[in-house]
Motif scaffolding. Structure first.
Motif, PDB file in Angstrom:
ATOM      1  N   ARG A 218       0.815  -1.211   0.000  1.00  0.00           N
ATOM      2  CA  ARG A 218       0.000   0.000   0.000  1.00  0.00           C
ATOM      3  C   ARG A 218       0.852   1.265   0.000  1.00  0.00           C
ATOM      4  NH1 ARG A 218      -3.819   1.504   5.024  1.00  0.00           N
ATOM      5  NH2 ARG A 218      -1.826   2.321   5.737  1.00  0.00           N
ATOM      6  N   ASP A 219       1.940   1.253   0.785  1.00  0.00           N
ATOM      7  CA  ASP A 219       2.764   2.453   0.918  1.00  0.00           C
ATOM      8  C   ASP A 219       4.199   2.061   1.274  1.00  0.00           C
ATOM      9  OD1 ASP A 219       3.987   4.874   1.685  1.00  0.00           O
ATOM     10  OD2 ASP A 219       2.064   5.742   2.269  1.00  0.00           O
ATOM     11  N   PRO A 220       5.060   1.877   0.284  1.00  0.00           N
ATOM     12  CA  PRO A 220       6.445   1.462   0.546  1.00  0.00           C
ATOM     13  C   PRO A 220       7.205   2.426   1.453  1.00  0.00           C
ATOM     14  CG  PRO A 220       5.919   1.241  -1.789  1.00  0.00           C
ATOM     15  CD  PRO A 220       4.785   1.978  -1.161  1.00  0.00           C
ATOM     16  N   VAL A 221       6.909   3.730   1.369  1.00  0.00           N
ATOM     17  CA  VAL A 221       7.604   4.704   2.218  1.00  0.00           C
ATOM     18  C   VAL A 221       7.249   4.476   3.681  1.00  0.00           C
ATOM     19  CG1 VAL A 221       7.844   7.149   2.773  1.00  0.00           C
ATOM     20  CG2 VAL A 221       7.772   6.413   0.380  1.00  0.00           C
ATOM     21  N   GLN A 222       5.950   4.335   3.963  1.00  0.00           N
ATOM     22  CA  GLN A 222       5.527   4.071   5.340  1.00  0.00           C
ATOM     23  C   GLN A 222       6.074   2.741   5.834  1.00  0.00           C
ATOM     24  OE1 GLN A 222       1.372   4.361   6.214  1.00  0.00           O
ATOM     25  NE2 GLN A 222       1.302   6.574   5.886  1.00  0.00           N
ATOM     26  N   SER A 223       6.152   1.761   4.943  1.00  0.00           N
ATOM     27  CA  SER A 223       6.712   0.465   5.309  1.00  0.00           C
ATOM     28  C   SER A 223       8.149   0.623   5.799  1.00  0.00           C
ATOM     29  CB  SER A 223       6.649  -0.482   4.113  1.00  0.00           C
ATOM     30  OG  SER A 223       7.331  -1.685   4.387  1.00  0.00           O
ATOM     31  N   GLY A 224       8.944   1.403   5.049  1.00  0.00           N
ATOM     32  CA  GLY A 224      10.322   1.638   5.461  1.00  0.00           C
ATOM     33  C   GLY A 224      10.408   2.404   6.771  1.00  0.00           C
ATOM     34  N   GLN A 225       9.492   3.355   6.965  1.00  0.00           N
ATOM     35  CA  GLN A 225       9.486   4.112   8.217  1.00  0.00           C
ATOM     36  C   GLN A 225       9.117   3.218   9.397  1.00  0.00           C
ATOM     37  OE1 GLN A 225       6.737   7.129   6.801  1.00  0.00           O
ATOM     38  NE2 GLN A 225       8.351   8.687   6.833  1.00  0.00           N
ATOM     39  N   TRP A 226       8.160   2.323   9.188  1.00  0.00           N
ATOM     40  CA  TRP A 226       7.796   1.396  10.254  1.00  0.00           C
ATOM     41  C   TRP A 226       8.986   0.509  10.633  1.00  0.00           C
ATOM     42  CZ3 TRP A 226       7.655  -4.022  10.129  1.00  0.00           C
ATOM     43  CH2 TRP A 226       7.182  -4.622  11.311  1.00  0.00           C
ATOM     44  N   ARG A 227       9.689   0.001   9.640  1.00  0.00           N
ATOM     45  CA  ARG A 227      10.863  -0.838   9.922  1.00  0.00           C
ATOM     46  C   ARG A 227      11.952  -0.033  10.635  1.00  0.00           C
ATOM     47  NH1 ARG A 227      13.227  -3.594   5.019  1.00  0.00           N
ATOM     48  NH2 ARG A 227      13.904  -5.246   6.444  1.00  0.00           N
ATOM     49  N   THR A 228      12.047   1.244  10.328  1.00  0.00           N
ATOM     50  CA  THR A 228      13.020   2.097  11.004  1.00  0.00           C
ATOM     51  C   THR A 228      12.713   2.218  12.494  1.00  0.00           C
ATOM     52  OG1 THR A 228      13.350   3.377   8.975  1.00  0.00           O
ATOM     53  CG2 THR A 228      14.049   4.409  11.039  1.00  0.00           C
ATOM     54  N   LEU A 229      11.426   2.225  12.838  1.00  0.00           N
ATOM     55  CA  LEU A 229      11.022   2.369  14.244  1.00  0.00           C
ATOM     56  C   LEU A 229      11.441   1.162  15.086  1.00  0.00           C
ATOM     57  CD1 LEU A 229       7.458   3.898  13.747  1.00  0.00           C
ATOM     58  CD2 LEU A 229       9.541   5.095  14.485  1.00  0.00           C
ATOM     59  N   ALA A 230      11.894   0.087  14.452  1.00  0.00           N
ATOM     60  CA  ALA A 230      12.399  -1.071  15.205  1.00  0.00           C
ATOM     61  C   ALA A 230      13.692  -0.744  15.935  1.00  0.00           C
ATOM     62  CB  ALA A 230      12.608  -2.260  14.265  1.00  0.00           C
ATOM     63  N   VAL A 231      14.260   0.433  15.707  1.00  0.00           N
ATOM     64  CA  VAL A 231      15.444   0.852  16.455  1.00  0.00           C
ATOM     65  C   VAL A 231      15.102   1.050  17.931  1.00  0.00           C
ATOM     66  CG1 VAL A 231      15.161   3.353  16.157  1.00  0.00           C
ATOM     67  CG2 VAL A 231      17.468   2.372  16.329  1.00  0.00           C
ATOM     68  N   PHE A 232      13.821   1.299  18.234  1.00  0.00           N
ATOM     69  CA  PHE A 232      13.397   1.468  19.625  1.00  0.00           C
ATOM     70  C   PHE A 232      13.180   0.095  20.265  1.00  0.00           C
ATOM     71  CE2 PHE A 232      11.861   5.415  17.603  1.00  0.00           C
ATOM     72  CZ  PHE A 232      12.436   6.356  18.438  1.00  0.00           C
ATOM     73  N   PRO A 233      13.924  -0.237  21.313  1.00  0.00           N
ATOM     74  CA  PRO A 233      13.731  -1.540  21.956  1.00  0.00           C
ATOM     75  C   PRO A 233      12.555  -1.562  22.921  1.00  0.00           C
ATOM     76  CG  PRO A 233      15.525  -0.371  23.022  1.00  0.00           C
ATOM     77  CD  PRO A 233      15.067   0.507  21.886  1.00  0.00           C
ATOM     78  N   THR A 234      12.012  -0.391  23.227  1.00  0.00           N
ATOM     79  CA  THR A 234      10.897  -0.317  24.169  1.00  0.00           C
ATOM     80  C   THR A 234      10.004   0.860  23.766  1.00  0.00           C
ATOM     81  OG1 THR A 234      10.342  -0.193  26.534  1.00  0.00           O
ATOM     82  CG2 THR A 234      12.242   1.105  25.784  1.00  0.00           C
ATOM     83  N   LEU A 235       9.151   1.327  24.670  1.00  0.00           N
ATOM     84  CA  LEU A 235       8.197   2.387  24.340  1.00  0.00           C
ATOM     85  C   LEU A 235       8.905   3.675  23.918  1.00  0.00           C
ATOM     86  CD1 LEU A 235       5.598   1.984  27.248  1.00  0.00           C
ATOM     87  CD2 LEU A 235       5.386   1.167  24.900  1.00  0.00           C
ATOM     88  N   PHE A 236       8.237   4.446  23.050  1.00  0.00           N
ATOM     89  CA  PHE A 236       8.793   5.710  22.583  1.00  0.00           C
ATOM     90  C   PHE A 236       7.642   6.675  22.311  1.00  0.00           C
ATOM     91  CE2 PHE A 236       8.081   2.891  19.016  1.00  0.00           C
ATOM     92  CZ  PHE A 236       7.427   3.678  18.077  1.00  0.00           C
ATOM     93  N   ASP A 237       7.955   7.968  22.286  1.00  0.00           N
ATOM     94  CA  ASP A 237       6.915   8.959  22.016  1.00  0.00           C
ATOM     95  C   ASP A 237       7.072   9.522  20.611  1.00  0.00           C
ATOM     96  OD1 ASP A 237       8.987  10.844  22.157  1.00  0.00           O
ATOM     97  OD2 ASP A 237       8.603  11.243  24.279  1.00  0.00           O
ATOM     98  N   ALA A 238       6.133  10.369  20.224  1.00  0.00           N
ATOM     99  CA  ALA A 238       6.113  10.901  18.857  1.00  0.00           C
ATOM    100  C   ALA A 238       7.333  11.781  18.576  1.00  0.00           C
ATOM    101  CB  ALA A 238       4.828  11.697  18.630  1.00  0.00           C
ATOM    102  N   GLU A 239       7.804  12.516  19.580  1.00  0.00           N
ATOM    103  CA  GLU A 239       8.959  13.393  19.372  1.00  0.00           C
ATOM    104  C   GLU A 239      10.215  12.567  19.096  1.00  0.00           C
ATOM    105  OE1 GLU A 239       6.654  13.795  21.720  1.00  0.00           O
ATOM    106  OE2 GLU A 239       5.750  15.588  20.802  1.00  0.00           O
ATOM    107  N   ALA A 240      10.390  11.452  19.817  1.00  0.00           N
ATOM    108  CA  ALA A 240      11.545  10.584  19.569  1.00  0.00           C
ATOM    109  C   ALA A 240      11.450   9.949  18.187  1.00  0.00           C
ATOM    110  CB  ALA A 240      11.632   9.504  20.649  1.00  0.00           C
ATOM    111  N   ALA A 241      10.232   9.546  17.795  1.00  0.00           N
ATOM    112  CA  ALA A 241      10.041   8.968  16.459  1.00  0.00           C
ATOM    113  C   ALA A 241      10.388   9.986  15.384  1.00  0.00           C
ATOM    114  CB  ALA A 241       8.604   8.485  16.295  1.00  0.00           C
ATOM    115  N   ALA A 242       9.983  11.237  15.594  1.00  0.00           N
ATOM    116  CA  ALA A 242      10.282  12.286  14.618  1.00  0.00           C
ATOM    117  C   ALA A 242      11.784  12.481  14.476  1.00  0.00           C
ATOM    118  CB  ALA A 242       9.616  13.597  15.041  1.00  0.00           C
TER     119      ALA A 242
END
Length: 313
Positions: A218-242
């Motif tokens: 559906r959205d390869p860009v969002q897919s890559g961004q989701w995989r990037t968020l795997a850098v967080f080993p635990t909970l994170f907030d929107a500012e850290a994701a940004a």
């Protein structure tokens, strides 16, 4: 019934169908709304249901006419319709039977809302519930498993019902594997050890990958961004994701909301934080043929992650 893959939506729906069987004198209809990860069109589903009830029926091609025949066929009957594995809410109205005499259950990984229906969001099992489920699946296996082993097994299964069932089946199947060895293997290559080749729906990674593949299609860009968020080993907030994604905060918030909608992230209301399930994170970090390398392992991503929390500290 909404929730991530492997959390037990279909099992719960089938259990409800079983206990309400006596209240459905004209039968129960179960439809898998996807085939090989592709959503079926409402017309295909309607033709299938109508043909199962009236094999000789001559059917039109247009959706409104099919829906009219479908509702007329179900009118005056009492039963239950289980629409399993809905991709989203589109086309669902055409599949709803007459309200008099019919109950409807819809299951989906996507957290959409249907007017007039009660939503049930399935969450991960509490540790005590997970321990009971593991013990129940190990009954009769001949395995001697300590309470401590049960606790570690459930934790490494991420308290996901499907993973717990597969882990118990693995131990029951491969009797030459000591429990301690299996626990070590779960630590080293978890997805490989939560897979049984000769059993249906016994590959946890494949079940979770369906959601990931659908996002990529559906959205390869969002897919890559989701995989990037795997850098967080635990909970994170929107500012850290940004900071990690190197995008403006409003863009990150919209992305996180959309991924939560798809059950690819969790939302913790108490802390105002997002999270990725351990097993989904394993999928995001796993190299796949034909896919780019896991972006969460990229030096620049790791550096942005570290810089974000260093500044906070």
């Amino acid at each position: 019934i909404r929730g991530m893959g492997g959390i037990g939506k279909t099992e719960l729906a089938r259990m409800v169908a079983e206990v309400t069987l006596a209240q459905c004198p004209d039968g129960q209809i179960q439809v898998d709304m996807q085939k090989d990860g592709v959503a079926l069109k409402p017309e295909e589903i309607l033709r299938s249901i109508i043909t199962s009830l009236e094999p000789s029926a001559r059917l039109p091609d247009e959706l409104p006419q099919l829906a009219a025949i479908y509702r007329d066929l179900l009118k005056g009957r009492r039963g239950l319709l289980l629409l399993d594995n809905a991709r989203d809410g589109r086309g669902l109205d055409a599949l709803l039977p007459p309200p008099q005499g019919w109950a409807v259950i819809v299951t989906s990984r996507t957290r959409f809302h249907v007017q007039g229906m009660i939503k049930v969001d399935l969450e991960l099992l509490a540790p005590e519930e997970a321990h009971r489920l593991m013990r129940r699946h190990l009954e009769g296996s001949g395995r001697s498993v300590t309470d401590e082993d049960i606790e570690v097994l459930c934790k490494r299964c991420g308290y996901l019902p499907l993973a717990i069932r597969v882990a118990a089946s693995y131990l029951a199947t491969y009797v030459d594997w000591p429990v301690a060895r299996y626990l070590e293997a779960l630590e080293e290559c978890r997805l490989e050890c939560l897979k049984l080749e000769d059993a249906d729906h016994a590959d946890v990674g494949a079940v979770l990958q369906v959601s990931i593949d659908q996002l990529r299609d559906r959205d390869p860009v969002q897919s890559g961004q989701w995989r990037t968020l795997a850098v967080f080993p635990t909970l994170f907030d929107a500012e850290a994701a940004a900071a990690v994604l190197n995008v403006p905060a409003p863009t990150a918030r919209a992305l996180l909301s959309g991924l939560t909608h798809l059950s690819l992230l969790t939302w913790d209301e108490k802390t105002g934080s997002y999270g990725m399930h351990d097993l989904l994170r394993d999928c995001a970090l796993e190299p796949r043929e034909g896919w780019p390398d896991p972006p969460a392992l990229d030096d620049a991503v790791v550096l942005r992650h570290g810089r974000c929390y260093l500044q906070r500290a």
